[in-house]
Design a protein around this motif. Structure first.
Motif, PDB file in Angstrom:
ATOM      1  N   TRP A 166      34.311  29.970  17.368  1.00  0.00           N
ATOM      2  CA  TRP A 166      33.416  29.615  18.518  1.00  0.00           C
ATOM      3  C   TRP A 166      32.106  30.260  18.411  1.00  0.00           C
ATOM      4  O   TRP A 166      31.297  29.431  18.905  1.00  0.00           O
ATOM      5  CB  TRP A 166      34.267  30.186  19.507  1.00  0.00           C
ATOM      6  CG  TRP A 166      34.476  31.474  19.781  1.00  0.00           C
ATOM      7  CD1 TRP A 166      35.398  32.368  19.190  1.00  0.00           C
ATOM      8  CD2 TRP A 166      33.643  32.226  20.648  1.00  0.00           C
ATOM      9  NE1 TRP A 166      35.325  33.731  19.682  1.00  0.00           N
ATOM     10  CE2 TRP A 166      34.176  33.852  20.391  1.00  0.00           C
ATOM     11  CE3 TRP A 166      32.635  32.227  21.574  1.00  0.00           C
ATOM     12  CZ2 TRP A 166      33.590  34.734  21.212  1.00  0.00           C
ATOM     13  CZ3 TRP A 166      31.899  33.339  22.212  1.00  0.00           C
ATOM     14  CH2 TRP A 166      32.611  34.619  21.950  1.00  0.00           C
ATOM     15  N   LEU A 170      28.706  27.752  18.978  1.00  0.00           N
ATOM     16  CA  LEU A 170      27.774  27.975  19.890  1.00  0.00           C
ATOM     17  C   LEU A 170      26.521  28.413  19.829  1.00  0.00           C
ATOM     18  O   LEU A 170      25.447  27.872  20.292  1.00  0.00           O
ATOM     19  CB  LEU A 170      28.533  28.938  21.185  1.00  0.00           C
ATOM     20  CG  LEU A 170      29.708  28.504  21.900  1.00  0.00           C
ATOM     21  CD1 LEU A 170      30.204  29.599  22.699  1.00  0.00           C
ATOM     22  CD2 LEU A 170      29.375  27.220  22.809  1.00  0.00           C
ATOM     23  N   SER A 220      30.422  36.937  26.251  1.00  0.00           N
ATOM     24  CA  SER A 220      31.567  35.853  26.584  1.00  0.00           C
ATOM     25  C   SER A 220      31.912  36.541  28.016  1.00  0.00           C
ATOM     26  O   SER A 220      32.281  37.692  28.343  1.00  0.00           O
ATOM     27  CB  SER A 220      32.685  36.132  25.768  1.00  0.00           C
ATOM     28  OG  SER A 220      33.760  35.040  26.258  1.00  0.00           O
ATOM     29  N   TYR A 240      32.831  24.925  26.656  1.00  0.00           N
ATOM     30  CA  TYR A 240      31.837  26.073  27.074  1.00  0.00           C
ATOM     31  C   TYR A 240      30.675  25.690  28.088  1.00  0.00           C
ATOM     32  O   TYR A 240      30.124  24.729  27.792  1.00  0.00           O
ATOM     33  CB  TYR A 240      31.588  26.975  25.998  1.00  0.00           C
ATOM     34  CG  TYR A 240      32.395  27.864  24.902  1.00  0.00           C
ATOM     35  CD1 TYR A 240      32.439  28.941  25.340  1.00  0.00           C
ATOM     36  CD2 TYR A 240      33.240  27.188  24.317  1.00  0.00           C
ATOM     37  CE1 TYR A 240      33.257  29.989  24.869  1.00  0.00           C
ATOM     38  CE2 TYR A 240      34.141  27.873  23.493  1.00  0.00           C
ATOM     39  CZ  TYR A 240      34.255  29.280  23.742  1.00  0.00           C
ATOM     40  OH  TYR A 240      35.005  29.887  23.113  1.00  0.00           O
ATOM     41  N   ILE A 242      27.157  27.236  28.945  1.00  0.00           N
ATOM     42  CA  ILE A 242      26.134  28.122  28.167  1.00  0.00           C
ATOM     43  C   ILE A 242      25.270  28.501  29.396  1.00  0.00           C
ATOM     44  O   ILE A 242      24.378  27.456  29.688  1.00  0.00           O
ATOM     45  CB  ILE A 242      25.652  27.419  26.956  1.00  0.00           C
ATOM     46  CG1 ILE A 242      26.407  27.011  26.111  1.00  0.00           C
ATOM     47  CG2 ILE A 242      24.676  28.345  26.298  1.00  0.00           C
ATOM     48  CD1 ILE A 242      26.142  26.164  24.937  1.00  0.00           C
ATOM     49  N   VAL A 248      28.332  32.867  28.001  1.00  0.00           N
ATOM     50  CA  VAL A 248      29.053  31.612  27.595  1.00  0.00           C
ATOM     51  C   VAL A 248      30.554  31.893  28.381  1.00  0.00           C
ATOM     52  O   VAL A 248      31.004  33.004  28.506  1.00  0.00           O
ATOM     53  CB  VAL A 248      29.235  31.388  26.095  1.00  0.00           C
ATOM     54  CG1 VAL A 248      27.908  31.227  25.490  1.00  0.00           C
ATOM     55  CG2 VAL A 248      29.924  32.391  25.350  1.00  0.00           C
ATOM     56  N   ASN A 250      34.231  30.009  28.564  1.00  0.00           N
ATOM     57  CA  ASN A 250      35.145  28.947  28.287  1.00  0.00           C
ATOM     58  C   ASN A 250      35.938  28.577  29.282  1.00  0.00           C
ATOM     59  O   ASN A 250      36.925  29.359  29.833  1.00  0.00           O
ATOM     60  CB  ASN A 250      35.878  29.747  27.265  1.00  0.00           C
ATOM     61  CG  ASN A 250      36.937  28.567  26.415  1.00  0.00           C
ATOM     62  OD1 ASN A 250      37.165  27.836  26.937  1.00  0.00           O
ATOM     63  ND2 ASN A 250      37.290  28.968  25.359  1.00  0.00           N
TER      64      ASN A 250
END
Length: 263
Positions: A166, A170, A220, A240, A242, A248, A250
């Motif tokens: 991930w 990203l 995250s 996600y 951003i 970020v 999820n």
């Protein structure tokens, strides 16, 4: 504007770029329209996606009881090779398992962080690829049940990845791959039971995501640890959100969270 609701995975529309929607009980948010706007996210509770109770979320938006009891959280969901409905054998609820497992499934290659193999119901193409943040994807086989798709994936993951990184996805640190060439290379490793379902003639699907620019150092956002966050939205990829400060979020991994969104 203030919106309140239970997070579920964003709904998508296969356009260029992908269009994203958050669906609450009383609100419908076109997330693309929030790009370059500041979003304030506040966790105010939880609601199990199965029983609807205000209980801690265990996995996949379900409380612990529902996760271990309900048929839509069976092990065969994540490990399709464990499917048994084609044998008439029940795991948790044979009627449900028959409905889901005994329908056309696709084994595919996708390029999201690297070339990976995956399984999805035919009805979920290309949604599954969008949710994984794949820039390109191609079908390998179309089989009549989930079990055949599962054993094909198990056989092929000895030669290609079966998970997305991930962070790489990203950061958009991805190189183009010739998935048709990969498909032909992997044909030799498809199990004999699934080989008659190999798709000889098809093309890659290409996907464009609404991202202004990609983050460099990812942070995250976990609502259980940071229940209140505010940031400028600059992109949407996979499931996600951003933000400008490289945070970020999820959405899918936070399903079952009851949130207030202030725009």
């Amino acid at each position: 504007m203030l919106y309140t609701g239970v997070l579920t995975k964003m709904q998508t529309e296969f356009l260029e770029p992908i269009q994203y929607y958050l669906v609450f009980e009383n609100d419908f948010i076109h997330v693309n329209q929030l790009l370059n706007k500041t979003i304030d996210i506040k966790l105010i509770g939880h609601q199990c996606l199965s029983c609807g109770l205000n209980k801690s979320i265990y996995r996949q938006g379900f409380c612990k009881t529902c996760f271990f009891d309900k048929p839509f959280a069976g092990d065969w969901i994540m490990r399709p090779e464990l499917s048994t409905a084609h044998l008439g054998k029940e795991d948790r609820d044979l009627d449900y398992e028959t409905k889901v497992q005994l329908q056309p499934h696709i084994v595919y290659l996708a390029n999201s962080s690297n070339v990976k193999v995956g399984v999805t119901r035919k009805s979920q193409v290309p949604t599954r690829w969008i949710d994984q943040g794949a820039h390109e994807a191609v079908e390998i086989v179309e089989v009549p049940n989930r079990y055949l798709a599962g054993i094909t994936e198990v056989a092929l993951k000895d030669y290609v990845a079966d998970k997305t990184n991930w962070r790489t996805m990203l950061k958009n640190d991805i190189k183009d791959e010739d998935l048709l060439e990969w498909k032909q290379k992997l044909k030799a490793y498809i199990p004999e039971e699934a080989l008659p379902y190999f798709i000889e003639d098809n093309t890659e699907t290409h996907i464009k995501f609404p991202v202004e620019h990609y983050p460099e150092k990812l942070k995250s956002l976990n609502l259980s640890k940071t229940p209140h966050y505010s940031g400028k939205l600059i992109g949407i990829k996979g499931q996600y959100l951003i933000f400008e400060d490289d945070t970020v979020f999820n959405v899918r991994s936070n399903e079952g969270s009851v949130v207030e969104l202030s725009i």
